[in-house]
Design a protein around this motif. Structure first.
Motif, PDB file in Angstrom:
ATOM      1  N   THR A 162       0.827  -1.207   0.000  1.00 51.08           N
ATOM      2  CA  THR A 162       0.000   0.000   0.000  1.00 51.08           C
ATOM      3  C   THR A 162       0.861   1.255   0.000  1.00 51.08           C
ATOM      4  N   GLN A 163       1.895   1.265   0.835  1.00 50.45           N
ATOM      5  CA  GLN A 163       2.776   2.435   0.920  1.00 50.45           C
ATOM      6  C   GLN A 163       3.573   2.616  -0.364  1.00 50.45           C
ATOM      7  N   LEU A 164       4.081   1.504  -0.936  1.00 49.30           N
ATOM      8  CA  LEU A 164       4.824   1.608  -2.198  1.00 49.30           C
ATOM      9  C   LEU A 164       3.932   2.130  -3.323  1.00 49.30           C
ATOM     10  N   ASP A 165       2.678   1.665  -3.361  1.00 51.42           N
ATOM     11  CA  ASP A 165       1.756   2.144  -4.390  1.00 51.42           C
ATOM     12  C   ASP A 165       1.479   3.637  -4.216  1.00 51.42           C
ATOM     13  N   LYS A 166       1.328   4.084  -2.971  1.00 52.40           N
ATOM     14  CA  LYS A 166       1.097   5.507  -2.690  1.00 52.40           C
ATOM     15  C   LYS A 166       2.287   6.345  -3.180  1.00 52.40           C
ATOM     16  N   TYR A 167       3.508   5.883  -2.863  1.00 51.12           N
ATOM     17  CA  TYR A 167       4.702   6.613  -3.304  1.00 51.12           C
ATOM     18  C   TYR A 167       4.811   6.621  -4.826  1.00 51.12           C
ATOM     19  N   ARG A 168       4.470   5.508  -5.478  1.00 54.65           N
ATOM     20  CA  ARG A 168       4.547   5.436  -6.935  1.00 54.65           C
ATOM     21  C   ARG A 168       3.567   6.405  -7.585  1.00 54.65           C
ATOM     22  N   GLN A 169       2.383   6.539  -6.991  1.00 50.34           N
ATOM     23  CA  GLN A 169       1.387   7.464  -7.532  1.00 50.34           C
ATOM     24  C   GLN A 169       1.835   8.920  -7.352  1.00 50.34           C
ATOM     25  N   GLU A 170       2.405   9.245  -6.179  1.00 50.45           N
ATOM     26  CA  GLU A 170       2.847  10.614  -5.884  1.00 50.45           C
ATOM     27  C   GLU A 170       4.083  10.982  -6.691  1.00 50.45           C
ATOM     28  N   ASN A 171       5.162  10.202  -6.497  1.00 46.57           N
ATOM     29  CA  ASN A 171       6.444  10.464  -7.157  1.00 46.57           C
ATOM     30  C   ASN A 171       7.343   9.246  -6.950  1.00 46.57           C
ATOM     31  N   PRO A 172       7.505   8.399  -7.960  1.00 50.41           N
ATOM     32  CA  PRO A 172       8.306   7.182  -7.790  1.00 50.41           C
ATOM     33  C   PRO A 172       9.773   7.457  -7.471  1.00 50.41           C
ATOM     34  N   GLU A 173      10.247   8.658  -7.754  1.00 48.11           N
ATOM     35  CA  GLU A 173      11.653   8.984  -7.487  1.00 48.11           C
ATOM     36  C   GLU A 173      11.962   9.124  -5.998  1.00 48.11           C
ATOM     37  N   GLN A 174      10.945   9.118  -5.148  1.00 47.15           N
ATOM     38  CA  GLN A 174      11.198   9.224  -3.706  1.00 47.15           C
ATOM     39  C   GLN A 174      11.509   7.868  -3.076  1.00 47.15           C
ATOM     40  N   VAL A 175      11.534   6.820  -3.885  1.00 43.27           N
ATOM     41  CA  VAL A 175      11.805   5.469  -3.391  1.00 43.27           C
ATOM     42  C   VAL A 175      13.183   5.031  -3.850  1.00 43.27           C
ATOM     43  N   LEU A 176      13.918   4.333  -2.988  1.00 40.47           N
ATOM     44  CA  LEU A 176      15.221   3.756  -3.303  1.00 40.47           C
ATOM     45  C   LEU A 176      15.141   2.261  -3.074  1.00 40.47           C
ATOM     46  N   PHE A 177      15.538   1.480  -4.054  1.00 38.91           N
ATOM     47  CA  PHE A 177      15.626   0.029  -3.897  1.00 38.91           C
ATOM     48  C   PHE A 177      17.080  -0.308  -3.620  1.00 38.91           C
ATOM     49  N   LEU A 178      17.306  -0.949  -2.491  1.00 38.62           N
ATOM     50  CA  LEU A 178      18.656  -1.197  -2.019  1.00 38.62           C
ATOM     51  C   LEU A 178      18.959  -2.689  -2.088  1.00 38.62           C
ATOM     52  N   GLY A 179      20.016  -3.037  -2.800  1.00 36.10           N
ATOM     53  CA  GLY A 179      20.430  -4.425  -2.923  1.00 36.10           C
ATOM     54  C   GLY A 179      21.205  -4.891  -1.701  1.00 36.10           C
ATOM     55  N   SER A 180      21.634  -6.136  -1.733  1.00 37.25           N
ATOM     56  CA  SER A 180      22.295  -6.747  -0.586  1.00 37.25           C
ATOM     57  C   SER A 180      23.504  -7.559  -1.038  1.00 37.25           C
ATOM     58  N   ALA A 181      24.449  -7.747  -0.148  1.00 34.49           N
ATOM     59  CA  ALA A 181      25.614  -8.590  -0.446  1.00 34.49           C
ATOM     60  C   ALA A 181      25.210 -10.056  -0.566  1.00 34.49           C
ATOM     61  N   LYS A 182      24.009 -10.389  -0.118  1.00 32.67           N
ATOM     62  CA  LYS A 182      23.528 -11.767  -0.221  1.00 32.67           C
ATOM     63  C   LYS A 182      22.981 -12.074  -1.609  1.00 32.67           C
ATOM     64  N   MET A 183      22.836 -11.066  -2.447  1.00 32.21           N
ATOM     65  CA  MET A 183      22.222 -11.248  -3.762  1.00 32.21           C
ATOM     66  C   MET A 183      23.227 -11.751  -4.790  1.00 32.21           C
ATOM     67  N   SER A 184      22.759 -12.624  -5.654  1.00 37.78           N
ATOM     68  CA  SER A 184      23.561 -13.050  -6.798  1.00 37.78           C
ATOM     69  C   SER A 184      23.413 -12.004  -7.905  1.00 37.78           C
ATOM     70  N   ASN A 185      24.169 -12.179  -8.987  1.00 32.83           N
ATOM     71  CA  ASN A 185      24.051 -11.256 -10.121  1.00 32.83           C
ATOM     72  C   ASN A 185      22.637 -11.266 -10.684  1.00 32.83           C
ATOM     73  N   GLU A 186      22.038 -12.457 -10.744  1.00 36.68           N
ATOM     74  CA  GLU A 186      20.697 -12.576 -11.292  1.00 36.68           C
ATOM     75  C   GLU A 186      19.673 -11.858 -10.418  1.00 36.68           C
ATOM     76  N   GLN A 187      19.813 -11.983  -9.106  1.00 33.95           N
ATOM     77  CA  GLN A 187      18.898 -11.290  -8.195  1.00 33.95           C
ATOM     78  C   GLN A 187      19.079  -9.776  -8.299  1.00 33.95           C
ATOM     79  N   ALA A 188      20.315  -9.322  -8.441  1.00 39.90           N
ATOM     80  CA  ALA A 188      20.569  -7.891  -8.606  1.00 39.90           C
ATOM     81  C   ALA A 188      19.919  -7.384  -9.891  1.00 39.90           C
ATOM     82  N   TYR A 189      19.956  -8.191 -10.936  1.00 44.91           N
ATOM     83  CA  TYR A 189      19.304  -7.831 -12.208  1.00 44.91           C
ATOM     84  C   TYR A 189      17.809  -7.650 -11.989  1.00 44.91           C
ATOM     85  N   VAL A 205      16.201  -6.888  -9.189  1.00 48.26           N
ATOM     86  CA  VAL A 205      15.937  -5.684  -8.390  1.00 48.26           C
ATOM     87  C   VAL A 205      16.032  -4.451  -9.280  1.00 48.26           C
ATOM     88  N   ARG A 206      17.040  -4.419 -10.161  1.00 48.71           N
ATOM     89  CA  ARG A 206      17.185  -3.285 -11.073  1.00 48.71           C
ATOM     90  C   ARG A 206      15.980  -3.185 -12.009  1.00 48.71           C
TER      91      ARG A 206
END
Length: 185
Positions: free
Chosen positions: A138-165, A167-168
């Motif tokens: 619900t919160q992500l949808d609200k932010y996307r409707q207002e301004n998607p640029e206010q959200v940051l997706f943060l990866g992790s050291a636990k992610m493989s290259n495929e998982q990072a792809y 997320v991007r």
């Protein structure tokens, strides 16, 4: 309090007094270390080789990062009680980093988050996974409707290259280029 001179509140310590106190603290610390040396001991060969009663050894993978080193976990009644390196693992060949060597303690930590929590009126309360995911969506949808640029997706050291792809790609479909990795922060 801002009108008070700080120098009158703090005691003056000269160089010679400081060195004397430092030497005294070092001597006290050394005495404590000598005394502590008799408190612990190395485990015997029998203790290391003998399993806990009723336990089983399970081959698993360390999740501290995306390398995936091998661990042999000793599990008793569903509780991870001890671990050893998997010498036959093709990635780690029996090695561990300091995080992997402590994985058993991280899993058993009393401060580890075990279920979703929400802070309500200054107090943490347990909520269901479904409720947590609904609130996040619900919160992500609200932010996307207002301004998607206010959200940051943060990866992790636990992610493989495929998982990072993925997320991007998710960030791009969401409408933002704000994608980063925690190792850079």
């Amino acid at each position: 309090m801002s009108n008070v001179n700080r120098e009158t509140l703090l005691p003056k310590v000269g160089r010679r007094s400081f060195l004397k106190m430092a030497a005294l603290a070092g001597a006290a610390g050394s005495a404590g270390a000598i005394n502590a040396a008799t408190v612990t001991r190395d485990a015997t060969t029998l203790e290391l080789s003998k399993q806990f009663p009723g336990s089983k050894k399970v081959k698993t993978i360390c999740t501290a990062c995306s390398v995936g080193c091998g661990i042999i976990a000793e599990v008793q009644n569903g509780v991870w009680v001890r671990q050893d390196v998997a010498t036959d693992h093709p990635v780690s060949l029996g090695g561990h980093c300091c995080k992997g060597a402590d994985m058993c303690d991280m899993v058993k930590s009393s401060v580890r988050l075990k279920y979703p929590m929400e802070k309500v009126n200054g107090e943490w309360k347990r909520i269901s996974y479904e409720e947590a995911l609904d609130k996040i969506a619900t919160q992500l949808d609200k932010y996307r409707q207002e301004n998607p640029e206010q959200v940051l997706f943060l990866g992790s050291a636990k992610m493989s290259n495929e998982q990072a792809y993925y997320v991007r790609k998710f960030g791009a479909f969401y409408g933002t280029n704000n994608v980063d990795h925690q190792a850079r922060i």
